[in-house]
Every structure is written in structure tokens, then in C-alpha cells.
Scaffold this motif. Structure first.
Motif, PDB file in Angstrom:
ATOM      1  N   LEU A   1       0.807  -1.227   0.000  1.00  0.00           N
ATOM      2  CA  LEU A   1       0.000   0.000   0.000  1.00  0.00           C
ATOM      3  C   LEU A   1       0.843   1.282   0.000  1.00  0.00           C
ATOM      4  CD1 LEU A   1      -3.099  -0.722   2.283  1.00  0.00           C
ATOM      5  CD2 LEU A   1      -3.115  -0.011  -0.102  1.00  0.00           C
ATOM      6  N   PRO A   2       1.866   1.398   0.872  1.00  0.00           N
ATOM      7  CA  PRO A   2       2.622   2.656   0.888  1.00  0.00           C
ATOM      8  C   PRO A   2       3.255   2.994  -0.462  1.00  0.00           C
ATOM      9  CG  PRO A   2       3.171   1.338   2.805  1.00  0.00           C
ATOM     10  CD  PRO A   2       2.326   0.477   1.939  1.00  0.00           C
ATOM     11  N   VAL A   3       3.916   2.023  -1.077  1.00  0.00           N
ATOM     12  CA  VAL A   3       4.633   2.301  -2.327  1.00  0.00           C
ATOM     13  C   VAL A   3       3.640   2.593  -3.464  1.00  0.00           C
ATOM     14  CG1 VAL A   3       4.954  -0.131  -3.003  1.00  0.00           C
ATOM     15  CG2 VAL A   3       6.531   1.555  -3.818  1.00  0.00           C
ATOM     16  N   VAL A   4       2.539   1.835  -3.490  1.00  0.00           N
ATOM     17  CA  VAL A   4       1.536   2.065  -4.542  1.00  0.00           C
ATOM     18  C   VAL A   4       0.838   3.406  -4.309  1.00  0.00           C
ATOM     19  CG1 VAL A   4      -0.678   1.219  -5.456  1.00  0.00           C
ATOM     20  CG2 VAL A   4       1.196  -0.376  -5.087  1.00  0.00           C
ATOM     21  N   GLY A   5       0.520   3.712  -3.058  1.00  0.00           N
ATOM     22  CA  GLY A   5      -0.138   4.978  -2.722  1.00  0.00           C
ATOM     23  C   GLY A   5       0.714   6.179  -3.108  1.00  0.00           C
ATOM     24  N   LEU A   6       2.008   6.106  -2.758  1.00  0.00           N
ATOM     25  CA  LEU A   6       2.921   7.220  -3.090  1.00  0.00           C
ATOM     26  C   LEU A   6       3.028   7.409  -4.602  1.00  0.00           C
ATOM     27  CD1 LEU A   6       5.978   6.994  -0.676  1.00  0.00           C
ATOM     28  CD2 LEU A   6       4.559   8.986  -1.118  1.00  0.00           C
ATOM     29  N   THR A   7       3.184   6.288  -5.299  1.00  0.00           N
ATOM     30  CA  THR A   7       3.281   6.356  -6.764  1.00  0.00           C
ATOM     31  C   THR A   7       2.021   6.994  -7.342  1.00  0.00           C
ATOM     32  OG1 THR A   7       4.487   4.282  -6.663  1.00  0.00           O
ATOM     33  CG2 THR A   7       3.739   4.964  -8.838  1.00  0.00           C
ATOM     34  N   ALA A   8       0.858   6.560  -6.839  1.00  0.00           N
ATOM     35  CA  ALA A   8      -0.412   7.034  -7.383  1.00  0.00           C
ATOM     36  C   ALA A   8      -0.602   8.526  -7.128  1.00  0.00           C
ATOM     37  CB  ALA A   8      -1.560   6.231  -6.779  1.00  0.00           C
ATOM     38  N   ILE A   9      -0.319   8.983  -5.908  1.00  0.00           N
ATOM     39  CA  ILE A   9      -0.612  10.395  -5.597  1.00  0.00           C
ATOM     40  C   ILE A   9       0.270  11.332  -6.440  1.00  0.00           C
ATOM     41  CG2 ILE A   9       0.924  10.761  -3.563  1.00  0.00           C
ATOM     42  CD1 ILE A   9      -1.705  12.196  -2.384  1.00  0.00           C
ATOM     43  N   PHE A  10       1.544  10.981  -6.579  1.00  0.00           N
ATOM     44  CA  PHE A  10       2.421  11.858  -7.367  1.00  0.00           C
ATOM     45  C   PHE A  10       2.079  11.784  -8.854  1.00  0.00           C
ATOM     46  CE2 PHE A  10       5.067  11.684  -3.516  1.00  0.00           C
ATOM     47  CZ  PHE A  10       5.132  13.043  -3.287  1.00  0.00           C
ATOM     48  N   THR A  11       1.663  10.591  -9.304  1.00  0.00           N
ATOM     49  CA  THR A  11       1.275  10.465 -10.715  1.00  0.00           C
ATOM     50  C   THR A  11       0.038  11.325 -10.995  1.00  0.00           C
ATOM     51  OG1 THR A  11       2.130   8.232 -10.709  1.00  0.00           O
ATOM     52  CG2 THR A  11       0.685   8.798 -12.527  1.00  0.00           C
ATOM     53  N   GLY A  12      -0.941  11.264 -10.105  1.00  0.00           N
ATOM     54  CA  GLY A  12      -2.155  12.069 -10.260  1.00  0.00           C
ATOM     55  C   GLY A  12      -1.826  13.558 -10.257  1.00  0.00           C
ATOM     56  N   MET A  13      -0.933  13.958  -9.367  1.00  0.00           N
ATOM     57  CA  MET A  13      -0.560  15.372  -9.268  1.00  0.00           C
ATOM     58  C   MET A  13       0.150  15.843 -10.535  1.00  0.00           C
ATOM     59  SD  MET A  13       0.601  15.192  -5.285  1.00  0.00           S
ATOM     60  CE  MET A  13       1.330  16.793  -5.065  1.00  0.00           C
ATOM     61  N   VAL A  14       1.098  15.043 -10.998  1.00  0.00           N
ATOM     62  CA  VAL A  14       1.857  15.407 -12.210  1.00  0.00           C
ATOM     63  C   VAL A  14       0.920  15.451 -13.415  1.00  0.00           C
ATOM     64  CG1 VAL A  14       3.597  14.534 -13.841  1.00  0.00           C
ATOM     65  CG2 VAL A  14       4.082  14.564 -11.401  1.00  0.00           C
ATOM     66  N   LEU A  15       0.008  14.483 -13.464  1.00  0.00           N
ATOM     67  CA  LEU A  15      -0.930  14.407 -14.586  1.00  0.00           C
ATOM     68  C   LEU A  15      -1.782  15.671 -14.676  1.00  0.00           C
ATOM     69  CD1 LEU A  15      -1.493  12.203 -16.643  1.00  0.00           C
ATOM     70  CD2 LEU A  15      -3.268  11.311 -15.130  1.00  0.00           C
TER      71      LEU A  15
END
Lengths: 255, 257
Positions: free
Chosen positions: B54-68
Motif C-alpha cells: 500500500l505505501p509504495v503504490v499509494g505514493l506512486t499514485a498520488i504523485f502520478t495524479g498530481m503530475v498528470l
């Protein structure tokens, strides 16, 4: 009487390298049979072929008169239940505590209830001289000698008919090696099991065996009673049991 | 002639690899449905794959959403289409970035761990010990990991989708000045069930592929520490390549109309 284990003209090779070259032997029930031989002589491969971990290309292996070479599925599982095995390095499951290692065959292989299996594991640990204080430890927290004892306890916990010992004293100090030898003799006698061991430790071989065989270049070059090994009248056996560098056996520098 | 022989050798090697993998997959899948089924082990693997990733997937997802959100805003501004930012974020996350990035992160974390664990068990004879204790290694080691991968990656992707969309929302509303209610409305308006479902199906396939490559490479490893290291690398590389390949195939199946 049908031998407990029969090897008939067993051949096994890896690519061009012939490791077992027509091995034939009969092992009687309740007998302790030791295969001696140098490193790379094919001892481990012979053991793995009997166990069904490797399949010989030619020849038959009979357990209680049944050919097991081509057995699969449930038939193979039924035969495997007759076996116990002490691996050279212990091969304890490092993700499980000591007692679960010992009880593994009972819980997974024989569907014994966990509480009953734990009681049986503690009893078996006591048989090999280990107290309940080690039961919850991880195998990595034990010394080499203690790991070997746990592995022995795991091998005998389900009271197998045939027990295999792969270099049981390798890597142990002489005193611990003798303790393991004594435990092997005691456990095999108490169970009335047939024991097949492979070793190059002659002290161990003499102590635990009723009969010995010497494997050299994939062939059994001598088979006889343990008491007769010193009078074998075989230059290869003589060189091996006395650990001499000079003789007909030449160490292969390259395999 | 030597070049031809080299190409032939590589091709034959590939066929041999594909054949071994197919047989391994067939045996492993068959053991997933044949009793005994080790529910405790499946549960343990589900926790390992789902909860601890969860931590690694969550971090990846939040930054990807922000960059997108940031990239879409600046890119779309060139043709005055900033209003599509919320829709782009939610569709990109659910259809593609959620499953693919979660898959790649889990491949790095779980695929490597599986290959290393099973590989070490292989070279220390623990797999042989399982056999001598009347336990099938496929049933005990491989099947629980395959089932856990198949079931848990969609759960991780649901979380990744939500966190990724939330990341886009944060950047959109706090940094780019979108109205929060309008942003949420735009996110919902054009989102279709197929966007989410296709992502979850992909996630299941990726979860299966990650576990399969981890188990296969671990199971085939030989020769001590070096062999285990090689198996670990192969597991991550082959799982990543298979994720990207199957991603294209599944996208084509779902959306190529």
C-alpha cells in the motif's frame, strides 16, 4: 524375503556426464546401508533417484517390490509417506519456527491436527536431546549441531519406514558428529526403520552401518558387511577408507 | 552462417523458455483448484502483496495524479481545453496509470521477493525437503502466491485510482485554482464503468503475471547466491515486460472498436 529397496541397473547422466552407470543393490528391511565414495562419485544422485527427486534414464528402483521410477500423483505421495530424509545442510524451513519444522510432515502430509502435531513435535525434539525452549526459535537462531538435530527430528517425526541420511556429519565438530551418529543409530533402532546413508566420513560410516557399498565413477565397486570393509581386498576401497592420496583413485581437478 | 546460427540459437532458446513457462503455468494453475488448498498461506500472501504494498503504490499514485493534473493543465492551455483536466486525470488513472504503475511497483517489490525466497529455498534443498514431507511445492509455494496476486492487485489498483484522482484534485484545486465542486463533477461526468472495470481486469492479469514470473524464476534458480540473484533480476525484468505487453493486448481488446 523381498528387499525393502532394490536398485536394478540404474543409469543417470547429466548431458554427456554419466553419473550413475548401472547401479544395482538390494537393501533389506531394518538394515542400515551406507554408500561411501568421494565427492562427485554420484552418491547424492543415487539417493535422489531413490527418493524420486530425480528420475533415472534407465533401470528400476523397487520399494517393497513396487517399481517407483514412473510413479506420479497420489501413488507417488503414498510411497513418499514411507520416507524420511535428513538433508546435508538441514534444509529447515527458515520461515517457520523449530516445532513447525518438526511437525511439518504430520500437519501437511498426514493432516494431523496442529495441537496434536505440536505435542508430537515436542516429543520428537526430546528424543534428539532438545528441550521445549528451542521450539519457538527460528532455525537461524540455532547452532549447526542443533539444526542437524532438528532436521533429524523432522526426518523421524512421522515414523517413516525408510530414512535417508545425506552426509549427516558434514560441517560438524568431531564430538557433535559423534552425538549425531549415536542419535541416528538410536532413532533408526527405535523405529525399526531401514536406513540409507551417504557419507565420506568413515568414522560415521562404520558407526551407523550394517552394510557398506563403495560408489566410484557411477558404479558400486564393493558391497559388504561393515566388519569386512578393512579386509575388502579392493585397492579403491583400501585407499578411500585410509584416506591416502596415492592409489588407483585420482582426484579429478576438472569435472 | 555464424549470424544465422546465432539467431537460430536465440530463437530456439526462446522457444525452450516459452515451453517451460507454459508447462509451469499449466501445472501451477491446475494446483490452484485441486485440494488441499492452503487458505492460511493464501491469506499470508494476500497480506504481503496487498497490505504491505500500500505505501509504495499509494505514493506512486498520488504523485502520478498530481503530475498528470499539472501536465494536462499546461498542455491543454495551448488550445484552451483546461476544462478537460479532471476528466483526463480520472480516465488516465483508471484505465492505464493505476494498473500499470501499481503493477510495475508491485513487480519490483513482490516479484523480486518471491523469486529470492523460492530461489533460496531451491538452492538450500528446502523445496526437495517439501517433497520428502509429502507436500507438493506447486501447491504449497506457487498456488497461494498466484491466487494472492490475482486477487490483491485489483484491490491495490482501486486504492491507487482513488489516491491518484485525489492527487489530481489537490493540484487542480489548490494550485491551479479549479473550483472543487466543478472538478469533482467533471471527474464523474465522463467516467464510465468500463474505464474502471478494464483497469481492474488488467490489474488481475498483472497480479497473476507478477506472481508467476516470481515463482517461475525462483523455482528454476540454480547454483547458490549468484543463481538466486539472477532469478530475482529475471523475475522483475520479465514481469515488467509482460505487464507492458499484456497491457497493450488488453487495451486493444477493450477499446479497439
Amino acid at each position: 524375503m523381498t528387499p525393502k529397496i532394490q536398485l536394478i541397473d540404474v543409469h543417470k547422466s547429466f548431458g554427456p556426464k554419466l553419473v550413475l552407470d548401472g547401479v544395482t543393490a538390494d537393501i533389506a528391511a531394518s538394515e542400515s546401508f551406507v554408500i561411501i565414495g568421494g565427492s562427485g562419485s554420484g552418491k547424492s544422485v543415487a539417493l535422489k533417484c531413490i527418493l524420486g527427486l530425480m528420475r533415472p534414464e534407465q533401470g528400476r528402483i523397487l520399494i517393497d517390490g513396487e517399481d517407483v521410477v514412473n510413479m506420479k500423483g497420489r501413488e507417488r505421495e503414498r510411497v513418499m509417506k514411507k520416507f524420511g530424509m535428513l538433508f546435508q545442510g538441514g534444509a529447515l524451513f527458515d520461515s517457520l519456527p523449530v516445532w513447525e519444522n518438526v511437525a511439518f510432515g504430520l500437519v501437511q502430509g498426514r493432516r494431523m491436527e496442529r495441537r496434536a502435531a505440536r505435542d508430537k513435535a515436542m516429543e520428537t525434539l526430546a528424543q534428539v536431546g532438545l528441550g521445549s525452549d528451542v521450539a519457538e526459535l527460528s532455525p537461524a537462531e540455532l547452532s549447526g549441531g542443533m539444526q542437524k538435530r532438528v532436521a533429524l527430528a523432522r526426518a523421524i517425526a512421522s515414523q517413516p519406514e525408510i530414512i535417508f541420511f545425506d552426509e549427516p556429519t558434514t560441517g560438524l565438530d568431531p564430538i557433535m558428529a559423534d552425538v549425531i551418529n549415536d542419535l541416528i543409530v538410536k532413532c533408526v533402532r527405535e523405529l525399526g526403520a531401514t536406513a540409507v546413508s551417504i557419507t565420506h566420513d568413515m568414522h560415521s560410516a562404520r558407526k551407523i552401518s550394517d552394510r557398506m557399498a563403495m560408489l566410484y565413477k557411477g558404479k558400486l565397486i564393493w558391497v559388504g558387511r561393515t566388519a569386512e570393509v578393512d579386509k575388502a581386498d579392493n585397492a579403491y576401497v583400501d585407499q578411500f577408507i585410509h584416506g591416502r592420496a596415492d592409489g588407483p583413485i585420482k582426484m579429478e581437478i576438472r569435472g | 552462417m555464424t549470424l544465422l546460427a546465432a539467431v537460430g540459437r536465440i530463437f530456439l532458446g526462446f522457444l525452450q523458455y516459452a515451453g517451460r513457462l507454459t508447462v509451469f503455468t499449466g501445472v501451477a494453475v491446475a494446483h490452484c483448484f485441486r485440494p488441499p488448498i492452503y487458505f492460511r498461506l493464501i491469506l499470508r500472501q494476500m497480506v504481503e502483496i496487498g497490505y504491505f504494498s500500500l505505501p509504495v503504490v499509494g505514493l506512486t499514485a498520488i504523485f502520478t495524479g498530481m503530475v498528470l493534473a499539472l501536465q494536462s493543465h499546461t498542455g491543454f492551455a495551448r488550445f484552451s481545453a483546461e476544462g478537460a483536466v479532471a476528466t483526463v486525470v480520472v480516465i488516465s488513472m483508471t484505465r492505464e496509470l493505476g494498473p500499470v504503475l501499481a503493477g510495475l511497483m508491485v513487480a519490483g517489490r513482490i516479484g523480486a521477493a518471491m523469486a529470492a525466497e523460492i530461489g533460496t529455498m531451491r538452492v538450500t534443498e528446502q523445496v526437495d525437503a517439501l517433497v520428502t514431507l509429502s507436500t507438493n511445492p506447486f501447491k504449497y509455494l506457487v498456488a497461494p502466491r498466484l491466487l494472492a496476486g490475482l486477487l490483491m492487485l485489483p484491490c491495490l489498483v482501486v486504492v491507487a485510482d482513488i489516491i491518484g484522482v485525489f492527487g489530481g484534485f489537490l493540484v487542480g484545486t489548490y494550485q491551479l485554482g479549479y473550483n472543487p465542486a466543478t472538478y469533482i463533477h467533471s471527474s464523474w461526468e465522463y467516467l464510465k464503468p468500463i474505464d474502471v472495470i478494464s483497469g481492474l481486469v488488467k490489474a488481475s492479469v498483472f497480479g497473476f503475471v507478477i506472481s508467476l514470473m516470481g515463482c517461475y524464476n525462483g523455482y528454476q534458480s540454480r547454483g547458490g547466491a549468484q543463481g538466486v540473484g539472477q532469478a530475482t533480476t529475471n523475475a522483475v525484468v520479465s514481469a515488467s515486460i509482460m505487464i507492458l505487453t499484456t497491457n497493450y493486448i488488453l487495451t486493444a481488446l477493450f477499446f479497439n472498436k
